[in-house]
Design an enzyme around this catalytic site. Structure first.
Site, PDB file in Angstrom:
ATOM      1  CD  GLU A  94      -2.823  -1.170   2.370  1.00 40.14           C
ATOM      2  OE1 GLU A  94      -2.839  -0.249   3.271  1.00 40.14           O
ATOM      3  OE2 GLU A  94      -3.724  -1.978   2.091  1.00 40.14           O
ATOM      4  NE  ARG A 140      -4.165   5.358  10.180  1.00 37.24           N
ATOM      5  CZ  ARG A 140      -4.269   4.610   8.993  1.00 37.24           C
ATOM      6  NH1 ARG A 140      -3.820   3.548   8.540  1.00 37.24           N
ATOM      7  NH2 ARG A 140      -5.549   4.610   8.431  1.00 37.24           N
ATOM      8  NE  ARG A 177      -4.224   5.287   3.792  1.00 36.54           N
ATOM      9  CZ  ARG A 177      -4.783   4.366   4.392  1.00 36.54           C
ATOM     10  NH1 ARG A 177      -4.907   5.189   5.839  1.00 36.54           N
ATOM     11  NH2 ARG A 177      -4.782   3.431   4.243  1.00 36.54           N
ATOM     12  CG  HIS A 184      -8.586   6.436   2.254  1.00 36.96           C
ATOM     13  ND1 HIS A 184      -8.628   6.156   1.226  1.00 36.96           N
ATOM     14  CD2 HIS A 184      -7.852   5.516   2.900  1.00 36.96           C
ATOM     15  CE1 HIS A 184      -8.018   5.145   0.757  1.00 36.96           C
ATOM     16  NE2 HIS A 184      -7.578   4.753   1.891  1.00 36.96           N
ATOM     17  CG  HIS A 211      -9.195   7.046   6.552  1.00 31.36           C
ATOM     18  ND1 HIS A 211     -10.104   6.064   6.309  1.00 31.36           N
ATOM     19  CD2 HIS A 211      -8.052   6.421   6.629  1.00 31.36           C
ATOM     20  CE1 HIS A 211      -9.926   4.992   6.257  1.00 31.36           C
ATOM     21  NE2 HIS A 211      -8.274   4.967   6.553  1.00 31.36           N
TER      22      HIS A 211
END
Length: 559
Positions: free
Chosen positions: A147, A405, A311, A263, A370
């Site tokens: 990811e 994060r 992100r 997100h 998110h």
């Protein structure tokens, strides 16, 4: 599972608690009950249930409290997976730490990152022993994907893109097997305070507005985040920041609140409000790319990792492209992924509900609130600065996430810190560091300032989302202040609205204080990162009037 719902019934028989007595209701009428425990856990996501199970293993009497049903949590909506190292694949703890620190924008505490990442393999092994089933690869090993921000294929997953649901199922089933009592549909209203300022229990509100008291040697908050502070979010309706507000009112310090991760890809539908279906980052990990309406790549030339950048980078790039094109969404082209419906059944089903076929056409996506990277300031073991009060999971700020994060580190944190927080409670109890049950009294949370939820969400989405400036932040502060009214905290909805109002105030204070852009915090009037002045965390605490105020000196991030 010993669940206690709308009618508590014979609480003592179900829980083994030492007492049950009548508790006065507001206005003098009788109602509610009183009970005791070693530990009260608030929240039933990965951190809360993991902590409760570990505490039970350590011999503590435990009560779990949730304002909804036991399986209602942010955890069940997590799609991507758990980031965890397997050295047999060529990955390493050092690489996972480096990826986390790189994503965190200079504010991760590297020793904390290392401790949590290193605890991942053992925590996942214990999770699997509790019954969690992860997807397998062709050789029978754990299937791993990659990811955004990760340098390796280290994210394990379940049900294709239903990892959180499987983790929640397994933990709830083990709570049932271990007969850990769960009190459903009760919201935490206030803490019980000791004369020295510690916490020794909770005041709860049942579905009918009756106040109930649990006296406990320790309280562990595992209440998740506050995505409902914004109009569009990947979070469920219960994500209203109740635990964070509770901690603030108990005297705890919060940190990094300004870092709200958006997100990059939730499914876009015109005019959508509330929880929007997530399009997991793993779709990009399997080869999907972001494009605009003209078919031009969004992430080309933006970051070396392109569509797999962290992100904050991807969300900001999408926001810039949408602004330049005067549109409200872009597209995720996943047409080149073989077996899309099998690998991503949750995303495929969500797309089908809006008549989008990901195998034939790009998926319309947009950023949405998110994850809260900040929260109650804690040690890596979940201890706060308030004796008797602990926190784990999204509600806590351990130093793992910094300003942004890394994908799939949230379930990891909940597993590792949830266990360690339970162990910290047991250690502190054994050392005699927690107050006796008899000395605590309820706080004064009978009323609180409340602003209209829809107004707060609209103002926060306009002025405190991706792209902030001093005038917008000040406007939000002013309009929320003008809209506040003192309300009796006599229903779940009002308790949630009071929490959202307080958190909006606290976040706006922190965002105005940080005059730079870093990670999830993007200031259009201070567009550059400033490591000289701002490589540190902004800490906030309530002042004598109950208003959020910035504390100094601030916590220092990575050097």
């Amino acid at each position: 599972m010993t669940t206690l719902g709308d009618g508590v019934g014979d609480l003592e028989a179900k829980t083994g608690f030492a007492s049950r007595t009548a508790v006065p209701r507001p206005g003098g009428s009788a109602g509610g009950w009183e009970a005791t425990a070693d530990l009260v856990v608030v929240g039933t996501g990965v951190a809360g249930l993991t902590a409760a199970l570990r505490a039970r293993e350590l011999g503590l009497s435990v009560l779990v409290v949730t304002k909804a049903d036991v399986t209602d949590s942010n955890t069940r909506w997590a799609q991507g997976g758990v980031a965890v190292v397997d050295v047999a694949t060529g990955d390493s703890i050092a690489d996972h730490v480096a990826d986390t620190v790189a994503a965190g924008g200079g504010l991760c505490e590297e020793d904390v990152v290392r401790a949590i990442v290193a605890g991942g393999p053992a925590a996942v092994a214990r999770l699997r022993a509790r019954g969690t089933t992860f997807d397998r690869d062709a050789d029978g090993g754990l299937a791993r994907t990659r990811e955004g921000g990760h340098s390796a294929f280290r994210v394990i997953h379940a049900g294709g893109d239903a990892t959180g649901a499987e983790v929640e199922r397994a933990l709830a089933a083990d709570v049932n097997r271990q007969r850990v009592p769960v009190l459903e549909r009760h919201i935490a209203l206030d803490t019980l305070r000791t004369p020295s300022g510690g916490v020794s229990g909770l005041v709860l509100l049942d579905p009918d507005g009756a106040r109930c008291v649990v006296r406990a040697r320790a309280v562990l908050l595992a209440t998740g985040g506050f995505g409902q502070l914004y109009q569009a979010t990947s979070n469920p309706e219960i994500a209203t920041g109740d635990g964070l507000a509770l901690a603030l009112r108990a005297g705890a310090v919060v940190a990094d609140l300004e870092f709200v991760q958006f997100h990059p890809t939730v499914l876009y539908t015109p005019g959508a409000r509330g929880r929007c279906p997530l399009v997991t980052e793993a779709v990009r990990g399997e080869g999907a790319v972001l494009v605009d309406a003209a078919g031009q790549r969004v992430m080309a030339g933006v970051h070396p990792l392109a569509d797999l950048a962290p992100r904050d980078v991807v969300s900001a790039a999408i926001t810039r492209r949408m602004a330049a094109a005067s549109c409200d969404h872009v597209y995720l082209d996943a047409t080149g992924i073989d077996g899309f419906a099998r690998r991503f059944p949750t995303v495929h089903a969500a797309c089908a509900r809006v008549d989008v076929d990901p195998t034939r056409e790009p998926i319309p996506v947009t950023p949405a609130a998110h994850f809260a990277c900040g929260g109650v300031a804690t040690s890596p073991e979940g201890r706060t600065g308030v004796p008797g009060l602990y926190a784990a999971g999204e509600v806590a700020r351990t130093g793992l996430h910094g300003a942004n994060r890394l994908a799939s580190n949230s379930l990891l944190e909940g597993l590792v810190v949830g266990e360690r927080a339970a162990e910290a409670v047991a250690m502190d109890l054994a050392a005699g560091e927690l107050a006796p049950l008899t000395c605590a009294t309820p706080g004064d949370a009978a009323v609180a300032p409340v602003a209209d939820r829809s107004l707060v969400q609209r103002l926060m989405s306009r002025h405190a989302a991706i792209g902030r400036d001093a005038s917008g932040l000040a406007a939000a502060v002013s309009r929320i202040a003008a809209a506040r009214r003192e309300r009796a905290l006599d229903s779940h909805r009002v308790v949630e609205d009071a929490a959202l109002t307080l958190l909006a105030d606290a976040l706006l204070v922190a965002a105005a204080e940080r005059t730079e852009s870093r990670g999830c915090h993007v200031r259009t009037d201070f567009a550059e990162r400033d490591d000289v002045r701002w490589q540190r965390s902004v800490r906030v605490r309530l002042d004598a009037t109950g208003a959020p105020a910035v504390l100094a000196p601030a916590l220092t991030g990575a050097a």
